[in-house]
Design a protein around this motif. Structure first.
Motif, PDB file in Angstrom:
ATOM      1  N   UNK A 131      -0.780   6.566   2.487  1.00 10.68           N
ATOM      2  CA  UNK A 131       0.587   6.772   3.500  1.00 10.68           C
ATOM      3  C   UNK A 131       0.266   7.336   4.608  1.00 10.68           C
ATOM      4  N   UNK A 132      -0.581   8.073   5.368  1.00  5.99           N
ATOM      5  CA  UNK A 132      -0.661   7.981   6.533  1.00  5.99           C
ATOM      6  C   UNK A 132      -1.357   7.274   7.109  1.00  5.99           C
ATOM      7  N   UNK A 133      -2.164   6.343   6.501  1.00  7.01           N
ATOM      8  CA  UNK A 133      -3.016   5.930   6.725  1.00  7.01           C
ATOM      9  C   UNK A 133      -2.183   4.404   7.083  1.00  7.01           C
ATOM     10  N   UNK A 134      -1.430   4.065   6.062  1.00 10.46           N
ATOM     11  CA  UNK A 134       0.099   2.925   6.688  1.00 10.46           C
ATOM     12  C   UNK A 134       0.574   3.122   8.128  1.00 10.46           C
ATOM     13  N   UNK A 135       1.109   3.864   7.984  1.00  5.92           N
ATOM     14  CA  UNK A 135       1.987   4.860   8.830  1.00  5.92           C
ATOM     15  C   UNK A 135       1.141   4.629  10.233  1.00  5.92           C
ATOM     16  N   UNK A 136      -0.167   5.130  10.646  1.00 10.61           N
ATOM     17  CA  UNK A 136      -1.289   5.507  11.563  1.00 10.61           C
ATOM     18  C   UNK A 136      -1.147   3.821  11.948  1.00 10.61           C
ATOM     19  N   UNK A 137      -1.964   2.880  10.399  1.00  9.94           N
ATOM     20  CA  UNK A 137      -2.011   1.562  11.504  1.00  9.94           C
ATOM     21  C   UNK A 137      -0.983   0.294  11.923  1.00  9.94           C
ATOM     22  N   UNK A 178       9.480   2.790   5.865  1.00  9.40           N
ATOM     23  CA  UNK A 178       8.398   2.953   4.837  1.00  9.40           C
ATOM     24  C   UNK A 178       8.286   4.133   5.254  1.00  9.40           C
ATOM     25  N   UNK A 179       8.838   5.009   6.063  1.00  8.60           N
ATOM     26  CA  UNK A 179       8.944   6.387   6.219  1.00  8.60           C
ATOM     27  C   UNK A 179      10.383   7.119   4.739  1.00  8.60           C
ATOM     28  N   UNK A 180      11.370   5.681   4.918  1.00 11.06           N
ATOM     29  CA  UNK A 180      12.624   6.026   5.042  1.00 11.06           C
ATOM     30  C   UNK A 180      12.203   5.995   3.078  1.00 11.06           C
ATOM     31  N   UNK A 181      11.566   5.275   3.083  1.00  9.27           N
ATOM     32  CA  UNK A 181      11.577   4.313   1.531  1.00  9.27           C
ATOM     33  C   UNK A 181      10.433   5.667   0.834  1.00  9.27           C
ATOM     34  N   UNK A 182       9.535   5.627   1.391  1.00 10.47           N
ATOM     35  CA  UNK A 182       8.713   7.180   0.521  1.00 10.47           C
ATOM     36  C   UNK A 182       9.631   8.381   0.485  1.00 10.47           C
ATOM     37  N   UNK A 220       0.463  -1.525   0.124  1.00 13.26           N
ATOM     38  CA  UNK A 220       0.115   0.279  -0.173  1.00 13.26           C
ATOM     39  C   UNK A 220       1.506   1.726   0.048  1.00 13.26           C
ATOM     40  N   UNK A 221       1.809   1.299   0.967  1.00 16.46           N
ATOM     41  CA  UNK A 221       3.035   2.936   0.820  1.00 16.46           C
ATOM     42  C   UNK A 221       2.968   2.061  -0.355  1.00 16.46           C
ATOM     43  N   UNK A 222       4.025   0.973  -1.304  1.00 21.96           N
ATOM     44  CA  UNK A 222       4.161   1.821  -2.619  1.00 21.96           C
ATOM     45  C   UNK A 222       3.641   2.293  -3.445  1.00 21.96           C
ATOM     46  N   UNK A 223       2.433   1.888  -3.485  1.00 18.26           N
ATOM     47  CA  UNK A 223       0.821   1.849  -4.318  1.00 18.26           C
ATOM     48  C   UNK A 223       1.091   3.678  -4.007  1.00 18.26           C
ATOM     49  N   UNK A 224       1.002   3.976  -3.220  1.00 17.18           N
ATOM     50  CA  UNK A 224       0.757   5.576  -2.525  1.00 17.18           C
ATOM     51  C   UNK A 224       1.502   6.641  -2.838  1.00 17.18           C
ATOM     52  N   UNK A 280      11.376  12.219  -2.255  1.00 17.65           N
ATOM     53  CA  UNK A 280      11.106  12.804  -1.556  1.00 17.65           C
ATOM     54  C   UNK A 280      10.884  13.678  -1.312  1.00 17.65           C
ATOM     55  N   UNK A 281       9.632  13.932  -0.473  1.00 18.22           N
ATOM     56  CA  UNK A 281       8.997  14.615   0.507  1.00 18.22           C
ATOM     57  C   UNK A 281       9.401  13.434   2.150  1.00 18.22           C
ATOM     58  N   UNK A 282       9.442  14.991   2.819  1.00 17.79           N
ATOM     59  CA  UNK A 282       9.380  13.624   4.615  1.00 17.79           C
ATOM     60  C   UNK A 282       8.229  13.353   4.663  1.00 17.79           C
ATOM     61  N   UNK A 283       7.640  12.626   5.384  1.00 16.24           N
ATOM     62  CA  UNK A 283       6.288  12.121   5.839  1.00 16.24           C
ATOM     63  C   UNK A 283       6.118  13.079   6.897  1.00 16.24           C
ATOM     64  N   UNK A 284       6.822  14.230   7.276  1.00 16.13           N
ATOM     65  CA  UNK A 284       6.238  15.250   8.490  1.00 16.13           C
ATOM     66  C   UNK A 284       5.805  15.371   8.095  1.00 16.13           C
TER      67      UNK A 284
END
Length: 313
Positions: A275-281, A294-298, A255-259, A303-307
């Motif tokens: 992506x936020x759903x994946x991290x929250x889950x 997955x945050x690092x992979x994202x 799901x994170x790769x799809x995001x 090129x955008x931090x998940x923060x």
């Protein structure tokens, strides 16, 4: 003479259709595609002469022997039947394939057509599964219209599913579409039934992925509805079942790769939400290590931090 029931007639018709499939010819196609001689394909399962006669349609073969022969050629039963049917989807597979495409593209016209076809088929057959297909197609359209499925129709689907908890691929696909309309007090029963049959689902890759996604969506609904006790019970059951947990982690990773794909292809809002759903889950599952990975992979992919995604919500 006792008159056959409509269900018995249907089963007899299905058996006749299967027997009429070019099984031997299809087997020969696979064998020659793999450049195997009759002797190489037969091994010690059947004789060379028997296999030759079977390929010509001169004799039938037991399912057990056919299964062993297919395994020897590294051909799955579904691949074999798909070719035997002339590269056509079987009825239920075709239905769900069209439904999936219509749902993904928001094609209401296609949904209306599926609903009409399902209604006509149910009127003709009277089979409960055809009625379930009709309800499922209607449920997808109602989702687009932000309406609820009538309780009696949801109950009919649940009654159909819980007649046997030994759910196969068809049943799991039905469950996927009907899940948003299942009453919250029934969700624990669904998750329990899925977890109980873990070892059976893990043997079929596509089924295990569906089960993982359904369980994740059940957990998400329970948390969203603040049914925290039910969510805690489910989390506990998942902690005790490493196989299911592993399946769920794979599903979240996918799901994170799809995001990430959606985000870099211009669908930034959808990609961010998924992506936020994946991290929250993952945090609810207590998998902080995977969430960090997955945050690092994202960030590497987008090129955008998940923060920053959190800050934009």
């Amino acid at each position: 003479m006792t008159q056959m029931t409509s269900k018995a007639c249907q089963q007899q018709h299905t058996r006749r259709k299967i027997m009429e499939l070019p099984i031997g010819e299809t087997f020969k196609d696979f064998r020659t595609d793999k450049n195997l001689s009759l002797s190489e394909a037969a091994g010690d399962i059947v004789t060379k002469s028997f296999l030759s006669k079977f390929e010509r349609g001169g004799t039938s073969i037991s399912f057990n022997n056919l299964l062993q022969l297919l395994q020897r050629m590294n051909v799955t039963v579904s691949e074999f039947l798909y070719r035997a049917y002339g590269y056509m989807w079987t009825g239920s597979a075709a239905f769900f394939n069209r439904l999936s495409v219509a749902a993904a593209t928001g094609n209401v016209e296609a949904l209306n057509k599926l609903i009409q076809q399902a209604s006509t088929k149910y009127t003709s057959s009277g089979l409960q599964s055809d009625k379930v297909n009709l309800i499922v197609a209607r449920s997808v359209k109602l989702t687009f219209e932000d309406q609820s499925l009538p309780n009696n129709e949801t109950s009919q689907v649940l009654d159909y599913l819980f007649e046997s908890e030994d759910w196969l691929h068809y049943d799991l696909k039905v469950l996927t579409y009907i899940l948003p309309f299942i009453p919250p007090d029934m969700l624990p029963h669904v998750s329990h039934a899925l977890i109980k049959h873990t070892e059976e689902y893990i043997r079929v890759g596509i089924n295990s992925r569906i089960v993982a996604e359904v369980l994740l969506n059940i957990l998400a609904r329970q948390i969203e509805l603040q049914h925290l006790h039910d969510a805690q019970v489910l989390l506990h059951d998942l902690d005790r079942n490493p196989t299911i947990r592993s399946m769920m982690m794979f599903s979240i990773n996918l799901q994170s790769l799809k995001a990430a794909y959606e985000y870099v292809s211009g669908q930034t809002e959808d990609g961010s939400k998924e992506m936020l759903w994946a991290l929250d889950t993952l945090r609810h599952l207590g998998s902080d290590k995977l969430a960090k990975r997955l945050s690092t992979q994202w960030q590497e992919l987008t090129g955008v931090p998940t923060e920053e995604l959190v800050n934009h919500q």
